[in-house]
Design a protein around this motif. Sequence first.
Motif, PDB file in Angstrom:
ATOM      1  N   MET A   1     -13.519  64.685  46.194  1.00 49.40           N
ATOM      2  CA  MET A   1     -14.826  64.681  47.114  1.00 49.40           C
ATOM      3  C   MET A   1     -15.015  63.821  48.158  1.00 49.40           C
ATOM      4  SD  MET A   1     -18.809  65.488  46.018  1.00 49.40           S
ATOM      5  CE  MET A   1     -18.468  66.784  44.955  1.00 49.40           C
ATOM      6  N   ALA A   2     -14.851  64.000  49.855  1.00 53.43           N
ATOM      7  CA  ALA A   2     -14.970  63.564  50.331  1.00 53.43           C
ATOM      8  C   ALA A   2     -15.997  62.954  50.624  1.00 53.43           C
ATOM      9  CB  ALA A   2     -14.928  64.639  51.664  1.00 53.43           C
ATOM     10  N   LEU A   3     -16.011  61.958  51.456  1.00 51.25           N
ATOM     11  CA  LEU A   3     -17.902  61.358  51.575  1.00 51.25           C
ATOM     12  C   LEU A   3     -18.480  62.168  52.047  1.00 51.25           C
ATOM     13  CD1 LEU A   3     -16.859  57.397  52.724  1.00 51.25           C
ATOM     14  CD2 LEU A   3     -17.377  57.943  50.557  1.00 51.25           C
ATOM     15  N   VAL A   4     -19.780  61.659  51.744  1.00 48.35           N
ATOM     16  CA  VAL A   4     -20.993  62.011  52.471  1.00 48.35           C
ATOM     17  C   VAL A   4     -22.404  61.796  52.777  1.00 48.35           C
ATOM     18  CG1 VAL A   4     -21.004  64.425  50.411  1.00 48.35           C
ATOM     19  CG2 VAL A   4     -22.568  62.049  50.163  1.00 48.35           C
ATOM     20  N   THR A   5     -23.020  62.096  53.939  1.00 48.43           N
ATOM     21  CA  THR A   5     -23.949  61.156  54.261  1.00 48.43           C
ATOM     22  C   THR A   5     -25.221  61.345  52.878  1.00 48.43           C
ATOM     23  OG1 THR A   5     -25.803  60.731  55.997  1.00 48.43           O
ATOM     24  CG2 THR A   5     -24.882  63.606  55.177  1.00 48.43           C
ATOM     25  N   ILE A  94     -20.346  53.078  62.119  1.00 47.20           N
ATOM     26  CA  ILE A  94     -20.622  54.558  62.026  1.00 47.20           C
ATOM     27  C   ILE A  94     -19.321  54.623  62.425  1.00 47.20           C
ATOM     28  CG2 ILE A  94     -20.358  55.895  63.602  1.00 47.20           C
ATOM     29  CD1 ILE A  94     -23.711  54.924  63.961  1.00 47.20           C
ATOM     30  N   ASP A  95     -18.112  54.447  63.459  1.00 43.23           N
ATOM     31  CA  ASP A  95     -16.620  54.634  64.374  1.00 43.23           C
ATOM     32  C   ASP A  95     -15.342  54.559  62.969  1.00 43.23           C
ATOM     33  OD1 ASP A  95     -18.027  54.772  66.301  1.00 43.23           O
ATOM     34  OD2 ASP A  95     -17.101  53.021  66.733  1.00 43.23           O
ATOM     35  N   ALA A  96     -15.941  53.724  61.609  1.00 42.13           N
ATOM     36  CA  ALA A  96     -15.170  53.063  60.848  1.00 42.13           C
ATOM     37  C   ALA A  96     -14.850  54.090  59.882  1.00 42.13           C
ATOM     38  CB  ALA A  96     -15.322  51.371  60.210  1.00 42.13           C
ATOM     39  N   GLY A  97     -16.472  54.822  59.914  1.00 42.96           N
ATOM     40  CA  GLY A  97     -16.570  55.635  58.611  1.00 42.96           C
ATOM     41  C   GLY A  97     -18.099  55.541  58.000  1.00 42.96           C
ATOM     42  N   TRP A  98     -18.480  55.617  58.250  1.00 43.24           N
ATOM     43  CA  TRP A  98     -19.694  54.971  57.404  1.00 43.24           C
ATOM     44  C   TRP A  98     -20.317  56.048  57.520  1.00 43.24           C
ATOM     45  CZ3 TRP A  98     -16.983  50.726  57.252  1.00 43.24           C
ATOM     46  CH2 TRP A  98     -17.219  49.448  56.663  1.00 43.24           C
ATOM     47  N   THR A  99     -21.117  56.808  56.422  1.00 41.30           N
ATOM     48  CA  THR A  99     -21.849  58.526  56.190  1.00 41.30           C
ATOM     49  C   THR A  99     -23.380  58.275  56.173  1.00 41.30           C
ATOM     50  OG1 THR A  99     -21.995  58.145  53.731  1.00 41.30           O
ATOM     51  CG2 THR A  99     -20.144  58.899  54.884  1.00 41.30           C
ATOM     52  N   SER A 100     -24.075  56.330  56.260  1.00 41.17           N
ATOM     53  CA  SER A 100     -25.427  55.491  56.730  1.00 41.17           C
ATOM     54  C   SER A 100     -25.392  54.372  56.835  1.00 41.17           C
ATOM     55  CB  SER A 100     -26.282  56.276  55.481  1.00 41.17           C
ATOM     56  OG  SER A 100     -25.890  55.813  54.038  1.00 41.17           O
ATOM     57  N   VAL A 286     -23.618  67.255  40.359  1.00 45.95           N
ATOM     58  CA  VAL A 286     -24.019  69.222  41.262  1.00 45.95           C
ATOM     59  C   VAL A 286     -25.844  69.607  41.901  1.00 45.95           C
ATOM     60  CG1 VAL A 286     -24.023  71.517  40.677  1.00 45.95           C
ATOM     61  CG2 VAL A 286     -22.024  69.989  39.559  1.00 45.95           C
ATOM     62  N   HIS A 287     -25.894  69.097  41.083  1.00 46.53           N
ATOM     63  CA  HIS A 287     -27.654  68.805  42.354  1.00 46.53           C
ATOM     64  C   HIS A 287     -27.715  68.373  42.904  1.00 46.53           C
ATOM     65  CE1 HIS A 287     -32.057  68.063  42.180  1.00 46.53           C
ATOM     66  NE2 HIS A 287     -32.125  69.629  42.242  1.00 46.53           N
ATOM     67  N   ALA A 288     -27.371  67.527  43.187  1.00 42.34           N
ATOM     68  CA  ALA A 288     -27.148  66.041  44.408  1.00 42.34           C
ATOM     69  C   ALA A 288     -26.668  66.935  45.505  1.00 42.34           C
ATOM     70  CB  ALA A 288     -26.890  64.203  44.064  1.00 42.34           C
ATOM     71  N   ALA A 289     -25.357  67.678  45.112  1.00 43.46           N
ATOM     72  CA  ALA A 289     -24.362  68.094  46.241  1.00 43.46           C
ATOM     73  C   ALA A 289     -25.020  69.470  46.554  1.00 43.46           C
ATOM     74  CB  ALA A 289     -22.751  68.371  45.913  1.00 43.46           C
ATOM     75  N   GLY A 290     -26.283  70.003  46.173  1.00 44.50           N
ATOM     76  CA  GLY A 290     -26.404  71.147  46.675  1.00 44.50           C
ATOM     77  C   GLY A 290     -26.252  72.253  46.276  1.00 44.50           C
ATOM     78  N   GLU A 291     -25.207  72.114  44.958  1.00 43.58           N
ATOM     79  CA  GLU A 291     -25.187  73.653  43.944  1.00 43.58           C
ATOM     80  C   GLU A 291     -25.860  73.866  42.994  1.00 43.58           C
ATOM     81  OE1 GLU A 291     -20.842  73.340  43.385  1.00 43.58           O
ATOM     82  OE2 GLU A 291     -20.433  72.181  45.133  1.00 43.58           O
ATOM     83  N   GLY A 292     -26.234  75.053  42.759  1.00 46.05           N
ATOM     84  CA  GLY A 292     -27.204  75.142  41.283  1.00 46.05           C
ATOM     85  C   GLY A 292     -28.474  74.486  41.204  1.00 46.05           C
ATOM     86  N   ALA A 293     -28.634  74.118  39.777  1.00 43.18           N
ATOM     87  CA  ALA A 293     -30.277  74.250  40.138  1.00 43.18           C
ATOM     88  C   ALA A 293     -30.811  72.863  41.084  1.00 43.18           C
ATOM     89  CB  ALA A 293     -30.135  74.047  38.524  1.00 43.18           C
TER      90      ALA A 293
END
Length: 293
Positions: A1-5, A94-100, A286-293
């Motif tokens: 899975m790609a990095l997320v914020t 940020i330029d190197a790819g940090w998401t937060s 799955v919950h944290a990724a915004g899918e399902g319950a």
Amino acid sequence: MALVTMGPMLKRAQAARYGIAAFNMIDYNSARSIIEGANDLKAPIIVQVSVKTIKHWGYKAIATWVRMLADDVDVPVALHLDHCSDADVIRRCIDAGWTSVMFDGSALPFADNKAQSEAIYAITEAAGVGLEAEIGAIGGVEDDKFVAEDAAILANYDECVAFVSAMPNLAVFAPAIGTAHGFYKGTPKIAYDLLERITATIPIPIALHGGTGLSQEQFDRCIAGGCAKVNISTMHKHRFIEGFVNLHAEKPKLAEPLPFIVAQYDAMKRDVHDMIRAFGSEGKAVHAAGEGA
């Protein structure tokens, strides 16, 4: 899975009252233990990096390691810059790819902290990167940051409201509530009333700094009170060292490096498993990724 914020997954965690572990990585082996440990338990995870660690390994190396590891798992992984007061380091992350990233202006007078945090907030908003900001003085030692116990200051409620009102899209807010970095010398005196008052007014996930050494009851109460991000640094570092030392004590004549690296990995990953279970985030990927319950 790609990095997320981390902002969206922390909002979901706060609403459902579980905590997402934020471990400070040390090296590639440590990052493996954090990400693969989270994947074992299907939990969202935050990999934090101190400025000291970045300066040792380099921006590109760390970002590449974490991105590569995240691509091989099925859980949300955020790459976060921990305690930083240097705008140039923040921009380079940020330029190197940090998401937060975290801007820590807590040592400054409130007005200066607020003004500098707002300037960084403008940068992160334009880049689509989450921002953590802090007020109050969290005691203890973490990397290059030291705040004497008698100098620790609880966050001021009115300042918290004014601070966050100027930055309504913060990914996470870190008010000092009585926890401390490093190992506790006595029983932590957590200001649960202040935490509850803040979260009743401010609709932004709260970061719990100084997670090493808190009891399960304290974790439960803080998470129930709105702490969605729980920082673990000191304990992870000790597991890194203990993995090596314990194997050396058991097999003092062992001269092959790889078993020591494996022992470190196993010790750190057990710690990752323990904390994920303690914070209630097992099975929440799955919950944290915004899918399902």
